[in-house]
Design an enzyme around this catalytic site. Structure first.
Site, mmCIF file in Angstrom:
data_model
loop_
_atom_site.group_PDB
_atom_site.id
_atom_site.type_symbol
_atom_site.label_atom_id
_atom_site.label_comp_id
_atom_site.label_asym_id
_atom_site.label_seq_id
_atom_site.Cartn_x
_atom_site.Cartn_y
_atom_site.Cartn_z
ATOM 1 N N GLY A 160 5.561 -5.349 -0.682
ATOM 2 C CA GLY A 160 4.111 -5.343 -0.926
ATOM 3 C C GLY A 160 3.463 -6.710 -0.758
ATOM 4 C CE LYS B 244 4.421 -11.394 8.344
ATOM 5 N NZ LYS B 244 4.949 -10.739 7.138
ATOM 6 C CG ASP C 102 2.226 -8.034 7.810
ATOM 7 O OD1 ASP C 102 2.303 -6.836 8.137
ATOM 8 O OD2 ASP C 102 3.134 -8.628 7.205
#
Ligand SMILES: Nc1ncnc2c1ncn2[C@@H]1O[C@H](COP(=O)(O)OP(=O)(O)OP(=O)(O)O)[C@@H](O)[C@H]1O
Ligand SMILES: [Mg+2]
Length: 221
Positions: free
Chosen positions: A17, A40, A52
């Site tokens: 998560g 990221k 992401d």
């Protein structure tokens, strides 16, 4: 002027998560008036963009930023969905951490808060002889560690904390992801145990909770 803050978001494992936590923490900083961006540091399993980063923006409720289009927020993107060192080997390339650090510094010049999402956990190799935790230590980033209430999390969390302590890396917080729901006795005990552990071993770190987030409710237009 508000103090600049950069954090490295790691987790006890892949898929724990980190992206949800990163997007959620970013929106909290935004709502407090901080100019906030996420990055990221190495994205694997994508070509030419970072899913992401797209997820962070969706959770933050904003569109892609100019820094996203010029890949400052995803300086290394590799197609093979694996650990960075393997994904780089598959492309017959090596990852140059200096280009990641330069991209982060460029974001730090423009934003109050930069949240850097890792890839997998702390001991993930970036290259044969250089781990994610080596990079965090070298850059002196405080860590936000994402964990959960699933069976096994106490063990994985304490191993990660031990590794941070061993290298004198600052733990900013543990972020306890409430998704997915697991056995409620194990969840409650995991949260209780970790809070008590922090009090003794990392008294300056906070214990924060991430709720279940429904990204379809976060409209970006
Ligand atoms: N708080 C949450 N609310 C709703 N769904 C969640 C939440 N946390 C995790 N998930 C679900 O679990 C999946 C994995 O979460 P996430 O992508 O944030 O993991 P990660 O640690 O960033 O993984 P990776 O190592 O691949 O970057 C998500 O795609 C989502 O379906
Ligand atoms: Mg992620």
């Amino acid at each position: 002027m508000k103090r600049k803050k950069t954090f490295f978001i790691s987790g006890i494992d892949t898929n724990i998560g980190k992206s949800y936590a990163t997007g959620y923490i970013a929106s909290q900083y935004m709502s407090k008036g901080y100019k906030t961006i996420t990055q990221k540091f190495i994205q694997t399993g994508n070509v030419g963009f970072s899913e992401d980063i797209q997820l962070h923006r969706k959770i933050m409720g904003i569109k892609l930023l100019p820094e996203d289009y010029v890949l400052l927020t995803s300086p290394i993107v590799l197609p093979y969905p694996a650990s960075p060192h393997l994904a780089a080997n598959m492309q017959k390339t090596t990852i140059h951490c200096e280009s990641i650090a330069n991209a982060t510094r460029a974001l730090e010049r423009k934003f109050d808060v930069v949240l850097i999402e890792g890839a997998g956990g702390l001991m993930v190799p970036i290259s044969e002889n250089f781990l994610t935790i080596d990079y965090i230590q070298q850059q002196k980033y405080p860590v936000i560690l994402v964990t959960s209430g699933r069976l096994g999390s106490i063990n994985h969390t304490l191993l990660s904390l031990e590794a941070l302590k061993n290298r004198d890396i600052t733990l900013n917080s543990i972020v306890y992801n409430t998704y997915p729901k697991a056995d409620k006795y194990i969840e409650n005990e995991t949260a209780r145990y970790l809070k008590e552990y922090l009090k003794i071993h990392f008294p300056n770190a906070t214990f924060d909770i991430i709720p279940e987030i429904n990204i379809d409710q976060n409209k970006t237009d």
